[in-house]
Design a protein around this motif. Structure first.
Motif, PDB file in Angstrom:
ATOM      1  N   VAL A 115       0.866  -1.288   0.148  1.00 14.66           N
ATOM      2  CA  VAL A 115      -0.036  -0.064   0.119  1.00 14.66           C
ATOM      3  C   VAL A 115       0.975   1.255   0.139  1.00 14.66           C
ATOM      4  N   ARG A 116       0.894   2.082  -1.030  1.00 17.21           N
ATOM      5  CA  ARG A 116       1.734   3.076  -1.245  1.00 17.21           C
ATOM      6  C   ARG A 116       0.981   4.512  -0.733  1.00 17.21           C
ATOM      7  N   GLY A 117      -0.353   4.429  -1.061  1.00 12.73           N
ATOM      8  CA  GLY A 117      -1.131   5.835  -0.597  1.00 12.73           C
ATOM      9  C   GLY A 117      -2.691   5.784  -0.809  1.00 12.73           C
ATOM     10  N   LEU A 118      -2.920   7.050  -1.239  1.00 17.10           N
ATOM     11  CA  LEU A 118      -4.488   7.206  -1.546  1.00 17.10           C
ATOM     12  C   LEU A 118      -4.646   7.736  -2.907  1.00 17.10           C
ATOM     13  N   MET A 119      -5.688   7.571  -3.564  1.00 16.76           N
ATOM     14  CA  MET A 119      -6.250   8.268  -4.876  1.00 16.76           C
ATOM     15  C   MET A 119      -7.497   8.697  -4.744  1.00 16.76           C
ATOM     16  N   CYS A 120      -7.827  10.026  -5.597  1.00 14.36           N
ATOM     17  CA  CYS A 120      -9.288  10.303  -5.764  1.00 14.36           C
ATOM     18  C   CYS A 120      -9.341  11.060  -7.141  1.00 14.36           C
ATOM     19  N   ILE A 121     -10.571  11.124  -7.496  1.00 17.85           N
ATOM     20  CA  ILE A 121     -11.063  11.617  -8.582  1.00 17.85           C
ATOM     21  C   ILE A 121     -12.301  12.774  -8.091  1.00 17.85           C
ATOM     22  N   PRO A 122     -11.741  14.084  -7.812  1.00 16.37           N
ATOM     23  CA  PRO A 122     -12.610  15.025  -7.522  1.00 16.37           C
ATOM     24  C   PRO A 122     -13.981  15.063  -8.380  1.00 16.37           C
ATOM     25  N   GLU A 123     -15.015  15.786  -7.768  1.00 13.98           N
ATOM     26  CA  GLU A 123     -16.135  16.280  -8.579  1.00 13.98           C
ATOM     27  C   GLU A 123     -15.519  17.228  -9.619  1.00 13.98           C
ATOM     28  N   PRO A 124     -15.933  16.939 -10.863  1.00 17.12           N
ATOM     29  CA  PRO A 124     -15.540  18.122 -11.884  1.00 17.12           C
ATOM     30  C   PRO A 124     -16.578  19.357 -11.435  1.00 17.12           C
ATOM     31  N   THR A 125     -15.734  20.480 -11.206  1.00 12.88           N
ATOM     32  CA  THR A 125     -16.447  21.768 -11.162  1.00 12.88           C
ATOM     33  C   THR A 125     -15.620  23.094 -11.323  1.00 12.88           C
ATOM     34  N   GLY A 126     -15.877  24.017 -11.612  1.00  8.62           N
ATOM     35  CA  GLY A 126     -15.142  25.147 -11.892  1.00  8.62           C
ATOM     36  C   GLY A 126     -14.768  25.899 -10.741  1.00  8.62           C
ATOM     37  N   ASP A 127     -15.203  25.403  -9.621  1.00 12.54           N
ATOM     38  CA  ASP A 127     -14.881  26.095  -8.278  1.00 12.54           C
ATOM     39  C   ASP A 127     -13.617  25.519  -7.707  1.00 12.54           C
ATOM     40  N   ASP A 128     -12.578  26.510  -7.774  1.00 15.73           N
ATOM     41  CA  ASP A 128     -11.324  25.930  -7.315  1.00 15.73           C
ATOM     42  C   ASP A 128     -11.391  25.752  -6.068  1.00 15.73           C
ATOM     43  N   GLU A 129     -11.864  26.505  -5.121  1.00 15.18           N
ATOM     44  CA  GLU A 129     -11.908  26.334  -3.456  1.00 15.18           C
ATOM     45  C   GLU A 129     -12.745  24.917  -3.381  1.00 15.18           C
ATOM     46  N   ARG A 130     -13.848  24.520  -4.018  1.00 15.21           N
ATOM     47  CA  ARG A 130     -14.430  23.220  -3.659  1.00 15.21           C
ATOM     48  C   ARG A 130     -13.385  22.142  -4.287  1.00 15.21           C
ATOM     49  N   LEU A 131     -12.682  22.353  -5.260  1.00 16.78           N
ATOM     50  CA  LEU A 131     -11.498  21.408  -5.638  1.00 16.78           C
ATOM     51  C   LEU A 131     -10.629  21.095  -4.680  1.00 16.78           C
ATOM     52  N   ALA A 132      -9.922  22.337  -4.068  1.00 13.97           N
ATOM     53  CA  ALA A 132      -8.792  22.338  -3.225  1.00 13.97           C
ATOM     54  C   ALA A 132      -9.287  21.582  -1.760  1.00 13.97           C
ATOM     55  N   ALA A 133     -10.763  21.740  -1.555  1.00 10.98           N
ATOM     56  CA  ALA A 133     -11.178  20.953  -0.404  1.00 10.98           C
ATOM     57  C   ALA A 133     -11.208  19.650  -0.586  1.00 10.98           C
ATOM     58  N   GLN A 134     -11.604  19.153  -1.703  1.00 12.67           N
ATOM     59  CA  GLN A 134     -11.599  17.524  -2.013  1.00 12.67           C
ATOM     60  C   GLN A 134     -10.081  17.114  -1.914  1.00 12.67           C
ATOM     61  N   PHE A 135      -9.129  17.675  -2.464  1.00  8.91           N
ATOM     62  CA  PHE A 135      -7.826  17.556  -2.471  1.00  8.91           C
ATOM     63  C   PHE A 135      -7.212  17.442  -0.931  1.00  8.91           C
ATOM     64  N   ALA A 136      -7.667  18.370  -0.147  1.00 15.75           N
ATOM     65  CA  ALA A 136      -7.346  18.490   1.104  1.00 15.75           C
ATOM     66  C   ALA A 136      -7.776  17.376   1.881  1.00 15.75           C
ATOM     67  N   THR A 137      -9.214  16.774   1.711  1.00 19.29           N
ATOM     68  CA  THR A 137      -9.761  15.596   2.241  1.00 19.29           C
ATOM     69  C   THR A 137      -8.573  14.506   2.260  1.00 19.29           C
ATOM     70  N   LEU A 138      -8.236  14.399   1.155  1.00 18.36           N
ATOM     71  CA  LEU A 138      -7.415  13.152   0.878  1.00 18.36           C
ATOM     72  C   LEU A 138      -6.176  13.221   1.623  1.00 18.36           C
ATOM     73  N   ARG A 139      -5.405  14.502   1.414  1.00 24.22           N
ATOM     74  CA  ARG A 139      -4.367  14.814   2.123  1.00 24.22           C
ATOM     75  C   ARG A 139      -4.341  14.386   3.757  1.00 24.22           C
ATOM     76  N   GLY A 140      -5.595  14.957   4.274  1.00 19.35           N
ATOM     77  CA  GLY A 140      -5.942  14.704   5.744  1.00 19.35           C
ATOM     78  C   GLY A 140      -5.939  13.314   5.962  1.00 19.35           C
TER      79      GLY A 140
END
Length: 228
Positions: free
Chosen positions: A158-183
């Motif tokens: 097991v090397r890590g985690l992967m995600c495919i965020p919801e496609p959206t033009g909202d950069d803040e929402r994208l960042a929050a989804q990526f931050a969830t994976l990092r957390g």
């Protein structure tokens, strides 16, 4: 029309700028060239420039390209698409990485079918960070348990985690989804599970993903052009 050399250099330049802006060292983020639907000749051309890691979404395409490009000794195949339990064997035999493990059953089959004579199969647990019903991936609240269960299986790493965020033009929402994976990765590390990979970010959002901690970005369109 841009050549593959031009697009490859352009993507690497984008990654370099993003890493510097995020105060991350050059080389902190690896490029996975997503070659799905493009011919083996395109993979060979990019390999000749120095790219080694290639991602495929479909099992049959992975099988056919791996056979056609078997002479490329250093090529590294990553499977990044949904994986059904009846199609795990060729992936276990060919791939170096699987990014889309979201159920223990899939991991168990990969573990059994991985040859003992080959290095352990690197896997990432796919997490549904957007909560979309149509998306594959384990729920964030269930990710830690799946990571622990998969980590106990032989012939997998097991090397890590992967995600495919919801496609959206909202950069803040994208960042929050990526931050969830990092957390989630940081939480697991605090609990003693060593992970080194966050597979997140694609052609349109790789800068945001890098800012939020991506260690591997999966880029297709920006390298090979629009798909039919």
């Amino acid at each position: 029309m841009a050549t593959i050399f031009t697009t490859w250099q352009g993507v690497k330049a984008r990654m370099g700028v993003a890493q510097r802006q995020a105060r991350r060292g050059n080389g902190a983020v690896h490029l996975l060239a997503v070659s799905k639907t493009f011919p083996a000749a395109s993979v060979r051309e990019l390999y000749a420039l120095g790219q080694r890691a290639f991602g495929e979404n479909y099992v049959q395409e992975l099988v056919s390209k791996a056979a056609e490009l078997a002479d490329l000794d250093e090529i590294e195949w990553h499977f990044i698409g949904p994986l059904q339990s009846n199609k795990t064997r060729p992936v276990a035999e060919i791939a170096s990485w699987v990014h889309t493990v979201d159920r223990l059953k899939i991991a168990e089959r990969l573990s059994v079918q991985r040859r003992e004579t080959t290095p352990p199969l690197n896997v990432c647990i796919q997490v549904n960070v957007s909560g979309e019903a149509s998306k594959s991936g384990v729920a964030p609240t269930e990710a830690a348990a799946l990571v622990r269960a998969v980590a106990r299986l032989p012939r997998l790493r097991v090397r890590g985690l992967m995600c495919i965020p919801e496609p959206t033009g909202d950069d803040e929402r994208l960042a929050a989804q990526f931050a969830t994976l990092r957390g989630l990765k940081e939480q697991l590390e605090r609990e003693g599970i060593a992970l080194d990979t966050l597979s997140m970010g694609m052609s349109s959002d790789l800068e945001i993903a890098i800012r939020e901690g991506a260690t591997m970005v999966r880029v297709g369109t920006a390298l090979f052009g629009a798909r039919n």
